[in-house]
Design an enzyme around this catalytic site. Sequence first.
Site, PDB file in Angstrom:
ATOM      1  N   SER A 139       4.635 117.029 -22.549  1.00  0.00           N
ATOM      2  CA  SER A 139       5.233 117.734 -23.691  1.00  0.00           C
ATOM      3  C   SER A 139       4.524 119.042 -23.979  1.00  0.00           C
ATOM      4  O   SER A 139       5.105 119.947 -24.560  1.00  0.00           O
ATOM      5  CB  SER A 139       5.052 116.938 -24.978  1.00  0.00           C
ATOM      6  OG  SER A 139       5.612 115.698 -24.881  1.00  0.00           O
ATOM      7  N   HIS A 162      11.020 118.013 -18.061  1.00  0.00           N
ATOM      8  CA  HIS A 162      10.734 117.605 -19.440  1.00  0.00           C
ATOM      9  C   HIS A 162      11.987 117.081 -20.124  1.00  0.00           C
ATOM     10  O   HIS A 162      12.914 117.833 -20.414  1.00  0.00           O
ATOM     11  CB  HIS A 162      10.141 118.790 -20.222  1.00  0.00           C
ATOM     12  CG  HIS A 162       9.711 118.415 -21.604  1.00  0.00           C
ATOM     13  ND1 HIS A 162      10.003 119.145 -22.722  1.00  0.00           N
ATOM     14  CD2 HIS A 162       9.015 117.336 -22.055  1.00  0.00           C
ATOM     15  CE1 HIS A 162       9.498 118.559 -23.793  1.00  0.00           C
ATOM     16  NE2 HIS A 162       8.902 117.458 -23.418  1.00  0.00           N
ATOM     17  N   GLU A 174      14.536 120.209 -19.471  1.00  0.00           N
ATOM     18  CA  GLU A 174      13.851 121.470 -19.173  1.00  0.00           C
ATOM     19  C   GLU A 174      13.226 121.349 -17.780  1.00  0.00           C
ATOM     20  O   GLU A 174      12.440 120.436 -17.525  1.00  0.00           O
ATOM     21  CB  GLU A 174      12.766 121.748 -20.222  1.00  0.00           C
ATOM     22  CG  GLU A 174      13.349 122.044 -21.603  1.00  0.00           C
ATOM     23  CD  GLU A 174      12.281 122.311 -22.665  1.00  0.00           C
ATOM     24  OE1 GLU A 174      12.590 123.022 -23.630  1.00  0.00           O
ATOM     25  OE2 GLU A 174      11.151 121.786 -22.543  1.00  0.00           O
ATOM     26  N   ASN A 212       9.859 122.513 -27.546  1.00  0.00           N
ATOM     27  CA  ASN A 212       8.682 122.178 -28.359  1.00  0.00           C
ATOM     28  C   ASN A 212       7.989 123.413 -28.932  1.00  0.00           C
ATOM     29  O   ASN A 212       7.353 123.347 -29.984  1.00  0.00           O
ATOM     30  CB  ASN A 212       7.688 121.338 -27.558  1.00  0.00           C
ATOM     31  CG  ASN A 212       8.139 119.895 -27.456  1.00  0.00           C
ATOM     32  OD1 ASN A 212       9.051 119.482 -28.159  1.00  0.00           O
ATOM     33  ND2 ASN A 212       7.517 119.129 -26.574  1.00  0.00           N
TER      34      ASN A 212
END
Length: 308
Positions: A139, A162, A174, A212
């Site tokens: 992450s 991701h 991602e 994120n």
Amino acid sequence: AYSSEGGAEKKRVQSPFEKVTIFGSGLMGSGIAQVSATYNHSVKLVDLNETALEKSQKYIMSSLKRVAKKKFPESTSDQVKFCEGVISKIQFTTKAEEAASDADLVLEAIVENVEIKRKLVATVDAVAPNSVVFATNTSSLKVGDIFANISEARRPNVGGLHFFNPVPQMKLLEVVKADTTSQETFDKMFNYGLSIGKVCVSCKDTPGFIVNRLLVPYMLEAMRMVERGDATAKDIDSSMKYGAGYPMGPFELADYVGLDTSYFISNGWYTNSELKGNDLVKPPKNLKDLVDAGRFGTKSGAGFYDYT
Ligand code: CAA
Ligand code: NAD
């Protein structure tokens, strides 16, 4: 240049991989295994002990039942057939070397700790076929750091994939091109994503990639609003749900992601990344206090809210 909307159903992309080995059968690894098996990959899901694997098997089965009910609303027998068909494509195992030596794609979704991830990289490096593509679901860590010590010949074959929680429901993937990732590896990862029905976007190896990098500072600012006494957590959650159309408010989301994970990301970026010292990612005191008190969010029964 690289992004996709629509996923596999529309594009009918064939996966470049047949055998997928996933390390870590927690929240994310279980979801990735479920989705990979649903789209016909032969999956090995590896964890440290049988207890973790049994928990994962139950988690996948309950998630599959939700999908099956929507897919076959009229037929219980079709629902059962679907669930059993998918779960039979997943082999649950604690044999790390064996699983890594028989894979086209190895994907790690173990704890968010660079030293532990590097140990796993060394294990896989020693036994995996030369052609294997090796991806991380980190992450917040730099993909390049996780693979820093992998043997030279494998450097073009590593990258980031991701996923988002809950994996079966969240459409985005991602796809991260690290400094050493070859175009061929990137294309394979991207096509795997399309083949499992995800909307894929291309990311550089920067902290938090796309989602994120935006989501984490937003959640942290919400926590600072509460600390300043500007509004309550409940009112902030209501505001973002009913005023901005988010499915969850920032406190519900932080509890859902895990406060330990949220703290780890924030603290890691603030102390040891290219965002070092940036107030945008500084861990708020209320977050640290909750983590210190063992309130990790939904998974532990309490976080900003109580779930018991
Ligand atoms: N497996 C399969 N399906 C699931 C599921 C699961 N584990 N969880 C939810 N679903 C499905 C449900 O079956 C339901 O499907 P339909 O709408 O087609 O009937 C749908 O998701 C909605 O579920 P619910 O009705 O039970 O509950 P909800 O409406 O409250 O939605 C939610 C739940 C999907 C989690 C929604 O609240 C949401 O999207 N929240 C935001 C999640 C989010 O932002 N995730 C990203 C976090 S950041 C991250 O993951 C990255 C990181 O590195 C930390
Ligand atoms: P989790 O704690 O639910 O699961 C991690 C699992 O890895 C545990 O079952 C643990 O026993 C296992 N494990 C630890 N070391 C191992 C090893 N050497 N070999 C095999 N298994 C091992 O964690 P999670 O939430 O699934 O997160 C996993 C990864 O995915 C982390 O890198 C995290 O940052 C990332 N991620 C998390 C989310 C999220 O919302 N939770 C979203 C996207 C990405």
